[in-house]
Design a protein around this motif. Structure first.
Motif, PDB file in Angstrom:
ATOM      1  N   PRO A 107      36.889  47.909  33.024  1.00 43.46           N
ATOM      2  CA  PRO A 107      37.891  47.213  32.394  1.00 43.46           C
ATOM      3  C   PRO A 107      37.873  45.509  32.749  1.00 43.46           C
ATOM      4  O   PRO A 107      37.540  45.129  33.763  1.00 43.46           O
ATOM      5  CB  PRO A 107      39.142  47.607  33.484  1.00 43.46           C
ATOM      6  N   THR A 108      38.510  44.897  32.028  1.00 46.59           N
ATOM      7  CA  THR A 108      38.612  43.445  31.983  1.00 46.59           C
ATOM      8  C   THR A 108      39.704  42.886  32.797  1.00 46.59           C
ATOM      9  O   THR A 108      39.765  41.808  33.205  1.00 46.59           O
ATOM     10  CB  THR A 108      38.246  42.859  30.672  1.00 46.59           C
ATOM     11  N   ALA A 109      40.763  43.773  32.766  1.00 46.21           N
ATOM     12  CA  ALA A 109      42.068  43.591  33.439  1.00 46.21           C
ATOM     13  C   ALA A 109      41.927  43.379  34.968  1.00 46.21           C
ATOM     14  O   ALA A 109      40.832  44.262  35.236  1.00 46.21           O
ATOM     15  CB  ALA A 109      43.096  44.236  32.989  1.00 46.21           C
ATOM     16  N   PRO A 110      42.804  42.863  35.797  1.00 42.86           N
ATOM     17  CA  PRO A 110      42.459  43.078  37.299  1.00 42.86           C
ATOM     18  C   PRO A 110      43.065  44.360  37.707  1.00 42.86           C
ATOM     19  O   PRO A 110      43.797  45.336  37.286  1.00 42.86           O
ATOM     20  CB  PRO A 110      43.766  42.047  37.661  1.00 42.86           C
ATOM     21  N   MET A 111      42.094  45.088  38.609  1.00 39.66           N
ATOM     22  CA  MET A 111      42.047  46.345  38.938  1.00 39.66           C
ATOM     23  C   MET A 111      42.795  46.699  40.558  1.00 39.66           C
ATOM     24  O   MET A 111      42.865  47.771  40.525  1.00 39.66           O
ATOM     25  CB  MET A 111      40.783  46.979  38.845  1.00 39.66           C
TER      26      MET A 111
END
Length: 220
Positions: A181-185
């Motif tokens: 994922p490229t979104a904050p995890m």
């Protein structure tokens, strides 16, 4: 020693794992300076753990626990990986074994279907459209994302009980190239993490073993 020295010098960086061999095991991570390793996160090439004697290597050696435990009880998983590669190559080589038929068999072996939760590791040789560079000689194709929880209890890979576990994010999901994922995890947030799969449920962070990680030959 490196982490201990960092603490002595008052140096507290983030420690980023890039797949260094065995740094992503609990048995070794517990030996690092815990003030330092509380800031460790990154990639784990090792799939989310199951109890030492509930995994595939143990099932294969003991015929689903019908025979005696393996002599190398603490290292069975490491030994099994090399033996599996050897016997896969011998089987896929066909009736005329040579270095070339061994190689041809491994690189022609198709990818196995992925389980719905993407918990089983993906391993392949050759070009299966996974790596941009083409031919893969390394075997392992995917990774999980983890962070170190120095307070999480449970067993390490040698069945020693203590505190300190890697927390696998997205409940242990593994990612192929291009899937991370490229979104904050939300590293260092316990939500949607698992330390290892243990159906006894006696430790904080453990979750019941999913069917995808149970030895198929041993399932009812």
């Amino acid at each position: 020693y490196f982490t201990q020295e960092a603490t002595k010098q008052g140096y507290f960086p983030e420690w980023v794992l890039s797949g260094t061999v065995f740094a992503d095991t609990s048995v070794f991570a517990r030996k690092f300076d815990q003030k330092q390793w509380a800031h460790a996160f990154g990639m784990s090439l090792i799939p989310t753990r199951t109890p030492r004697n509930d995994g595939i290597p143990y099932a294969v050696y003991t015929d689903c626990k019908a025979t005696a435990a393996p002599p190398a009880d603490n290292t069975q998983g490491i030994i099994y990986t090399n033996e599996l590669l050897l016997f896969d190559g011998l089987t896929l080589a066909g009736p005329k074994l040579s270095a070339q038929t061994f190689y041809d068999g491994l690189v022609s072996y198709p990818l196995l279907p992925r389980d719905p939760q993407h918990l089983r590791p993906v391993s392949s040789y050759g070009d299966h459209g996974i790596w941009p560079a083409g031919t893969d000689y390394g075997g392992g194709d995917d990774t999980a994302l983890v962070w170190w929880d120095p307070t999480a209890p449970g067993e390490d890979e040698t069945a020693t009980t203590g505190n300190g576990q890697w927390r696998y994010m997205n409940d242990g999901q593994r990612f192929l190239p291009g899937e991370i994922p490229t979104a904050p995890m939300g590293f260092f947030d316990k939500l949607n993490t698992v330390t290892y799969f243990d159906s006894s449920g006696q430790y904080d962070g453990t979750k019941p073993m999913p069917a995808a990680l149970q030895p198929l030959a041993c399932q009812p």
